[in-house]
Design a protein around this motif. Structure first.
Motif, PDB file in Angstrom:
ATOM      1  N   LEU A 134       0.832  -1.204   0.000  1.00  0.00           N
ATOM      2  CA  LEU A 134       0.000   0.000   0.000  1.00  0.00           C
ATOM      3  C   LEU A 134       0.867   1.254   0.000  1.00  0.00           C
ATOM      4  O   LEU A 134       0.649   2.178  -0.795  1.00  0.00           O
ATOM      5  N   PHE A 193       1.225   3.897  -3.011  1.00  0.00           N
ATOM      6  CA  PHE A 193       0.823   5.266  -2.718  1.00  0.00           C
ATOM      7  C   PHE A 193       1.907   6.258  -3.137  1.00  0.00           C
ATOM      8  O   PHE A 193       1.624   7.269  -3.775  1.00  0.00           O
ATOM      9  N   PHE A 217      -5.397  11.383  -3.381  1.00  0.00           N
ATOM     10  CA  PHE A 217      -5.439  10.474  -2.235  1.00  0.00           C
ATOM     11  C   PHE A 217      -6.737   9.675  -2.260  1.00  0.00           C
ATOM     12  O   PHE A 217      -6.728   8.456  -2.095  1.00  0.00           O
ATOM     13  N   HIS A 226      -6.993   5.640  -2.768  1.00  0.00           N
ATOM     14  CA  HIS A 226      -7.575   4.820  -1.703  1.00  0.00           C
ATOM     15  C   HIS A 226      -8.747   3.988  -2.232  1.00  0.00           C
ATOM     16  O   HIS A 226      -8.831   2.787  -1.955  1.00  0.00           O
ATOM     17  N   TRP A 240      -7.384   1.289  -4.816  1.00  0.00           N
ATOM     18  CA  TRP A 240      -6.594   0.233  -4.177  1.00  0.00           C
ATOM     19  C   TRP A 240      -7.482  -0.664  -3.328  1.00  0.00           C
ATOM     20  O   TRP A 240      -7.365  -1.886  -3.358  1.00  0.00           O
ATOM     21  N   HIS A 241      -8.406  -0.051  -2.599  1.00  0.00           N
ATOM     22  CA  HIS A 241      -9.238  -0.824  -1.674  1.00  0.00           C
ATOM     23  C   HIS A 241     -10.341  -1.610  -2.375  1.00  0.00           C
ATOM     24  O   HIS A 241     -10.778  -2.644  -1.859  1.00  0.00           O
ATOM     25  N   TYR A 280       0.634   5.740   6.746  1.00  0.00           N
ATOM     26  CA  TYR A 280      -0.304   6.052   5.676  1.00  0.00           C
ATOM     27  C   TYR A 280      -1.286   7.141   6.122  1.00  0.00           C
ATOM     28  O   TYR A 280      -1.560   8.090   5.392  1.00  0.00           O
ATOM     29  N   GLU A 281      -1.784   7.010   7.333  1.00  0.00           N
ATOM     30  CA  GLU A 281      -2.717   7.994   7.885  1.00  0.00           C
ATOM     31  C   GLU A 281      -2.083   9.384   7.930  1.00  0.00           C
ATOM     32  O   GLU A 281      -2.746  10.390   7.655  1.00  0.00           O
ATOM     33  N   LEU A 293     -10.827   8.532   6.383  1.00  0.00           N
ATOM     34  CA  LEU A 293     -10.339   7.173   6.146  1.00  0.00           C
ATOM     35  C   LEU A 293     -11.426   6.136   6.382  1.00  0.00           C
ATOM     36  O   LEU A 293     -11.532   5.157   5.639  1.00  0.00           O
ATOM     37  N   LEU A 312     -13.746   6.264   3.352  1.00  0.00           N
ATOM     38  CA  LEU A 312     -13.146   5.688   2.153  1.00  0.00           C
ATOM     39  C   LEU A 312     -12.950   4.181   2.269  1.00  0.00           C
ATOM     40  O   LEU A 312     -13.192   3.440   1.308  1.00  0.00           O
ATOM     41  N   THR A 313     -12.508   3.724   3.416  1.00  0.00           N
ATOM     42  CA  THR A 313     -12.226   2.300   3.580  1.00  0.00           C
ATOM     43  C   THR A 313     -13.510   1.471   3.580  1.00  0.00           C
ATOM     44  O   THR A 313     -13.518   0.324   3.116  1.00  0.00           O
TER      45      THR A 313
END
Length: 197
Positions: A70, A74, A91, A95, A98-99, A131-132, A161, A164-165
């Motif tokens: 990741l 990134f 960003f 995110h 990728w997720h 990452y955060e 986050l 998005l996650t």
């Protein structure tokens, strides 16, 4: 059963990794037996131990590998972006893409932190915080530039986050929303969260 003729150790390792991710995703780490995993890839349990000496170490290495990938992806995705608003949009794009592309790995990375040893947990969560911090830095920079109004950048970072996650829990490629449209919608949501009053 030995490794088939013509199949490299690298190929076998990748097959084991893929099968393990699917098993942990479906049943959880605790329920994954090495015997079942060996059967998934056509190996004897003894042969599997050449690749996975210890189940616990395998999980730690797997989650660490996911976070390393990741962070590397990134860095590549964000290379050369200096405009703060563009950095935020990129960003979000990164995110989401990728997720959704690696849903099973993301799920495992979130749910199986509880199964790590203390040392493994520290190692993996330090990469998560790294990452955060990338998003946090973008938000702080935008606040200083007057692009958006944020009372608490740390909490805002966590809220974004989480938003998005969460997409990896419900998004399906055949669900009627294209990845491009999904990214656009999430970019707009995040921007609206940050708009000055």
């Amino acid at each position: 059963m030995a490794r088939p003729v013509g199949v490299s150790g690298s190929d076998t390792r990748q097959a084991i990794r893929k099968a393990a991710i699917q098993r942990i995703y479906r049943y959880g780490y605790e329920a994954m037996s090495l015997r079942a995993l060996a059967a998934d890839v056509g190996l004897r349990v003894g042969s599997l131990h050449n690749y996975i000496p210890q189940k616990q170490e395998f999980l730690g290495a797997l989650l660490d590998e996911i976070m390393t990938a990741l962070l590397l992806d990134f860095d590549t995705h964000m290379y050369g972006i200096t405009d703060t608003r563009e950095a935020l949009l990129q960003f979000v794009r990164f995110h989401i893409e990728w997720h959704t592309a690696r849903r099973e790995e993301v799920f495992i990375g979130n749910m199986e932190l509880r199964s790590l040893s203390k040392e493994q947990y520290v190692r993996v969560t330090s990469k998560r915080r790294q990452y955060e911090r990338q998003l946090h830095a973008i938000l702080v920079r935008g606040k200083k530039e007057g692009l958006w109004k944020i009372e608490n950048p740390a909490i805002t970072t966590k809220a974004i986050l989480a938003l998005l996650t969460g997409v990896c829990n419900w998004y399906r490629p055949d669900g009627g929303v294209t990845p491009k449209r999904l990214t656009y919608l999430y970019q707009r949501m995040v921007e609206r969260m940050l708009q000055p009053d």
